[in-house]
Enzyme design. Structure first.
Site, mmCIF file in Angstrom:
data_model
loop_
_atom_site.group_PDB
_atom_site.id
_atom_site.type_symbol
_atom_site.label_atom_id
_atom_site.label_comp_id
_atom_site.label_asym_id
_atom_site.label_seq_id
_atom_site.Cartn_x
_atom_site.Cartn_y
_atom_site.Cartn_z
ATOM 1 N N GLU A 1 38.642 40.483 45.802
ATOM 2 C CA GLU A 1 38.560 39.024 45.694
ATOM 3 C C GLU A 1 39.384 38.386 46.803
ATOM 4 O O GLU A 1 40.593 38.570 46.881
ATOM 5 C CB GLU A 1 39.099 38.599 44.329
ATOM 6 N N ASP B 1 42.193 39.428 40.911
ATOM 7 C CA ASP B 1 43.431 38.993 40.277
ATOM 8 C C ASP B 1 43.306 39.109 38.767
ATOM 9 O O ASP B 1 42.211 39.021 38.220
ATOM 10 C CB ASP B 1 43.721 37.526 40.628
ATOM 11 N N ASP C 1 43.552 37.144 36.375
ATOM 12 C CA ASP C 1 43.508 35.815 35.753
ATOM 13 C C ASP C 1 42.070 35.475 35.375
ATOM 14 O O ASP C 1 41.162 36.297 35.519
ATOM 15 C CB ASP C 1 44.097 34.757 36.706
ATOM 16 N N ASP D 1 39.862 33.456 36.686
ATOM 17 C CA ASP D 1 38.935 33.517 37.815
ATOM 18 C C ASP D 1 38.533 34.949 38.134
ATOM 19 O O ASP D 1 37.363 35.244 38.365
ATOM 20 C CB ASP D 1 39.594 32.916 39.070
#
Ligand code: TTJ
Length: 643
Positions: free
Chosen positions: A425, A498, A500, A502
């Site tokens: 990402e 990550d 998280d 997203d």
């Protein structure tokens, strides 16, 4: 205490002690997956009783104190005294690694062939296990505490006119990394059981939230297919066949859909999923292929001389095959015992589908003609793809240079099966990964922004998307019906995002793409999600550092101790916060990294999760991600962790 009790004590020690020492050997793992395995062991017993015609309601209650109850309305667990030991059968059932058959008649159909040991395993891994039996006009009670030790011997509490069993157990938090029962996990298991066991009501209650739901299906498999195919375009109705061949009960339901080139076949034996298929599935494939080919031939529907192949006939097919048989003819094969070996099942299912589908095709000519058209289209696409691939192979050199996107940092090694593709990402993490990788076998593909939602999109649009076409070219094995896993340039495809919301979203978008267009990658376990650590615990020492990494709060405590007084903690919020060395050490190097192998082959979860998650409802999607993507533990979606 009498002699016999001591004898059984020895059996308890050698049996249950082994379970406590190596829980993974009995329940797979001690994470969320293993925790719920305890529930299935108990539920399976109640299901077996209903399967044999005793009781038509099974209730599961998640309690506030961390325990869970399973209640059935069957004959009640046997409480009579076992002759050679002098111990009540119920006590033996919960304290010895008995086989299912030991307390059952031979004709008994049970899932025991797969699970075998059942309730005693759950007892051994619980803080307490409390059992109430309604039987012989009496209420019986027995209780075990601290990993299966008898706490209250079998007693009679009173009189009743009811019959049935209630087992309440509380998993041991010293053994499991999580003891949090998940509503969704239990609900979809019960729903699956309800589809397979029609006319039995399954109730789930959660006393923590006061949620309650029920699963009851009058027609079973037909409704199962309808649920799986809910968002697809069907070609014809759900077709169901059933038959009894000697001691075997066979039920089949299937439906064709257009616009989906995958085949989805789920098979079960005694209500337990046979993940690796076996004789019943083979019989189905042979039978349906022959029925369609014979019909096409005798009605002169084939344009070319070439017969339809099995794959042409199964494109867009969803099928459930459920076979029930007594334990005496039950045979399983394979390492995980997920494959039916019983030879009689092959011919029985083959004959059933061949004769009944042949009859159906002749009775429903319009459907039959449409189906054959669709099969001929699949056949043509298959032949064209093969030609195109042969051409490509001829120009292999040209192909390789053509494929390499400027975004990709390729691996140097040419042994594709050992090569790993990291889909990363963002460009900044991509840069670190590029510096931190082992160039011999690790390749880096940075993704910019979010990949396309591929759940409901045309192939043209798909290919115009740059991220997607780069991905297809990088993997080098085609897509859709032309995907050939043998051509994959990578043995592992690792999604690195990550930790998280997203990142979770990007993971699911990529997984959706792989699921729809490169399904064999997922089925064959090529796709992984990399889990970066959450913490770095460090302390300056001499000219350098001592440091330890932690993936969850439990590990954090251990790291603090290891590093010792004066430690400092970094909490990582994204991959970008790690330097290339740290990223290599923690997330890319096979010696330290944590990879989660993606395994989405659960019919109900796939149907529900992929489409609600990827559909247009962003609230549902957000809720799903919040509930399901938990970086501290393994998820339903994701079953196997390799560290
Ligand atoms: C065995 O054959 C004689 C009659 O009773 C049969 C039996 O074992 N029935 C039975 C077991 N019904 N319900 C169970 C059962 C239910 C739960 C919830 C949990 C366990 C371990 C067993």
């Amino acid at each position: 205490m009498n002699k016999e009790y001591n004898a059984s004590n020895i059996e308890y020690l050698t049996g249950l002690q082994g379970v406590i020492k190596r829980p993974g050997m009995y329940i797979g793992s001690t994470n969320a997956y293993g925790l719920h395995h305890l529930v299935w062991e108990i539920v399976d017993n109640a299901v077996d009783e209903a399967l044999n015609g005793f009781g038509n309601k099974i209730t599961v209650i998640i309690r506030k104190d961390g325990s869970l109850s399973v209640i059935d309305e069957g004959r009640g667990i046997p409480v009579d005294i076992h002759k050679s030991t002098g111990i009540p059968a119920i006590q033996l059932i919960f304290t010895t690694l008995h086989s299912g058959g030991k307390f059952n008649e031979d004709a008994y159909k049970s899932s025991g062939g797969l699970h075998g040991v059942g309730s005693s395993v759950t007892n051994a891994l619980s803080e307490f296990c409390d059992v109430v039996v309604y039987k012989n006009q009496k209420v019986y009670h027995i209780r075990f505490e601290n990993n299966g030790n008898l706490a209250v011997p079998l007693e009679v509490l009173g009189n009743t006119t009811k019959h049935g069993s209630m087992v309440t157990f509380k998993p041991d938090k010293k053994i499991f990394s999580t003891v949090d029962f998940k509503w969704d996990t239990i609900a979809s298991h019960l729903q699956e059981s309800a589809f397979l066991l029609k006319k039995v009501k399954f109730v789930l209650k959660d006393e923590r939230t006061n949620q309650e739901t029920e699963f009851y299906y009058e027609n079973g498999l037909k409704e199962y297919i309808e649920t799986i195919n809910a968002n697809k375009n069907s070609l014809g109705p759900v077709i169901t066949f059933e038959d009894k061949v000697n001691t075997m009960d066979i039920e089949i339901a299937f439906q064709y859909c257009t616009g989906d080139y995958n085949e989805t076949i789920y098979s079960y034996v005694n209500n337990v999923r046979t993940r690796d298929g076996g004789t019943h599935e083979t019989g189905f494939r042979i039978g349906i292929t022959k029925a369609v080919n014979d019909f096409a031939e005798s009605n002169n529907l084939l344009k070319s001389k070439e017969k339809l192949e099995g794959a042409d006939i199964r494109e867009g097919l969803t099928a459930i095959i459920s076979v029930k048989m007594p334990e005496s003819i039950l045979e399983f094969e394979g390492q995980t015992k997920g494959k039916l070996g019983t030879p009689q099942a092959l011919s029985a299912v083959n004959n059933l589908i061949y004769s009944q589908f042949t009859y159906f095709l002749n009775e429903n000519k319009e459907f039959a003609v449409n189906l054959i058209k669709k099969c001929i289209d699949s056949q043509a696409a298959r032949i064209a793809a093969r030609k195109a691939k042969d051409e490509m192979r001829k120009n292999k050199k040209q192909k390789e240079t053509l494929l390499l996107s400027d975004k990709l940092t390729p691996a140097q090694g040419k042994d594709y099966s050992k090569n790993e593709l990291f889909i990363v990402e963002g460009d900044s993490a991509g840069g670190s990964a590029k510096k931190g990788r082992n160039p011999l076998y690790q390749a880096i593909l940075p993704l910019r922004g979010k990949p396309l939602n591929t759940d409901s999109i045309s192939v043209d649009k798909l290919l115009k998307n740059e991220e997607i076409s780069t991905l297809i070219n990088t993997i080098g094995a085609g897509y859709g019906q032309n995907f050939d896993i043998e051509d994959s340039h990578y043995g592992k495809i690792i999604i690195m995002t990550d930790a998280d919301t997203d990142g979770a979203h990007i993971q699911t978008l990529l997984l959706t793409f792989f699921y729809h267009y490169m399904r064999p990658l997922i089925v064959n376990g090529y796709v992984y999600v990399a889990v970066p650590p959450l913490y770095r615990v460090y302390k300056e020492q001499g000219s350098g550092y001592i440091q330890e990494y932690a993936w969850d709060d439990r590990e954090l405590e251990i790291c603090k101790e290891k590093v010792g007084r004066g430690y400092k903690i970094n909490r990582y919020k994204g991959l970008g916060e790690m330097n290339p060395d740290q990223l290599r050490y923690t997330t890319m190097d096979p010696r330290h990294r944590l990879l989660i192998k993606v395994n989405i082959d659960d019919p109900l979860n796939v149907a529900k999760e992929i489409s609600t998650l990827m559909g247009n409802n962003s609230d549902l999607r957000k809720k799903w991600v919040e509930e399901n993507i938990d970086f501290n533990e393994e998820d339903e979606f994701i079953k196997e962790v390799i560290k």
